[in-house]
Scaffold this active site. Structure first.
Site, PDB file in Angstrom:
ATOM      1  CG  HIS A   1      -3.228  -3.105   4.491  1.00  0.00           C
ATOM      2  ND1 HIS A   1      -2.355  -2.749   5.093  1.00  0.00           N
ATOM      3  CD2 HIS A   1      -3.758  -2.221   3.698  1.00  0.00           C
ATOM      4  CE1 HIS A   1      -2.267  -1.328   4.822  1.00  0.00           C
ATOM      5  NE2 HIS A   1      -3.206  -0.964   4.010  1.00  0.00           N
TER       6      HIS A   1
ATOM      7  CD  GLU B   1      -0.635  -5.213   6.499  1.00  0.00           C
ATOM      8  OE1 GLU B   1      -0.405  -5.761   5.418  1.00  0.00           O
ATOM      9  OE2 GLU B   1      -0.738  -4.225   6.811  1.00  0.00           O
TER      10      GLU B   1
ATOM     11  CB  CYS C   1      -0.817   0.036   1.106  1.00  0.00           C
ATOM     12  SG  CYS C   1      -2.597   0.792   0.845  1.00  0.00           S
TER      13      CYS C   1
HETATM   14  N1  GLN Z   1      -3.620   6.308   0.949  1.00  0.00           N
HETATM   15  C1  GLN Z   1      -2.482   6.077   1.520  1.00  0.00           C
HETATM   16  C2  GLN Z   1      -1.361   6.998   0.774  1.00  0.00           C
HETATM   17  O1  GLN Z   1      -1.602   7.548  -0.107  1.00  0.00           O
HETATM   18  C3  GLN Z   1      -2.130   4.539   1.484  1.00  0.00           C
HETATM   19  C4  GLN Z   1      -3.218   3.790   2.170  1.00  0.00           C
HETATM   20  C5  GLN Z   1      -2.580   2.568   2.792  1.00  0.00           C
HETATM   21  O2  GLN Z   1      -1.304   2.564   2.990  1.00  0.00           O
HETATM   22  N2  GLN Z   1      -3.618   1.701   3.351  1.00  0.00           N
HETATM   23  O3  GLN Z   1      -0.066   6.666   1.474  1.00  0.00           O
END
Ligand code: GLN
Length: 184
Positions: A167, A169, A78
């Site tokens: 995610h 994890e 992410c």
């Molecule tokens: N929206 C976050 C970003 O732009 C990422 C979201 C996340 O890591 N769950 O960094």
């Protein structure tokens, strides 16, 4: 085996718990002096802008970038995927830029803050994916695409780097972390 988990902000504890349950020694990376003797690196989810700023302020950025460039196996989820990406289509910042992909931040819109979806991952089979204000990969360039959800690329591998929009994890399926350990 010693895995460094970037622990400046975001969902790092969950990665640590999962990797420790697989018998791995983990070290939380909070300052530049923590970055030593690593066999692998995890860049967790969270807020990429905050993580990027802290990495520079704490003088951790160059050290980590060099390790990734030199082949340290890296699992990025992410916000971590955003940090690795060579291009962010809706943001002028670039962080490590070691992964040749173009990502879109918050790509599923504000309405759809978070959702789960089961989808196929190459070599693994079906996986329950949790997306939280997630990016997706708009252009996977020269990387190997590991998974797509609704036509959007959400997992790639390139040399020593695995980048995921979701995610892995969260939940109790450890297969992605096991695959990552196999890279090492
Ligand atoms: N929206 C976050 C970003 O732009 C990422 C979201 C996340 O890591 N769950 O960094």
């Amino acid at each position: 085996m010693r895995i460094g988990i970037l622990a400046l902000q975001g969902a790092f504890i969950e990665h640590k718990k999962m990797l420790e349950s697989l018998g791995t020694e983990c070290v939380e990376l909070r300052q530049a002096s923590d970055i030593k003797d690593l066999d692998g690196l995890v860049l967790p989810g969270g807020e990429s802008t905050v993580q990027g700023k802290l990495l520079h302020e704490l003088h951790m950025f160059e050290k980590i970038k060099e390790l990734i460039q030199n082949g340290l196996p890296t699992l990025a989820t992410c916000a971590g995927l955003i940090l690795l990406s060579e291009e962010i289509s809706n943001d002028e910042n670039v962080y490590f830029g070691t992964l040749p992909v173009c990502v879109k931040r918050n790509a599923y819109g504000r309405q759809l803050g978070s959702f789960r979806k089961s989808a196929l991952i190459k070599e693994l089979g079906n996986f329950d994916m949790t997306f939280i204000r997630a990016p997706y990969i708009e252009d996977a360039k020269y990387t190997e695409i590991l998974s797509q959800v609704d036509g959007k690329t959400v997992a790639v591998r390139y040399k020593n780097q695995i980048g995921l929009a979701f995610h892995p994890e969260l939940g109790d399926d450890t297969r992605i972390h096991e695959k990552f350990l196999e890279l090492i």
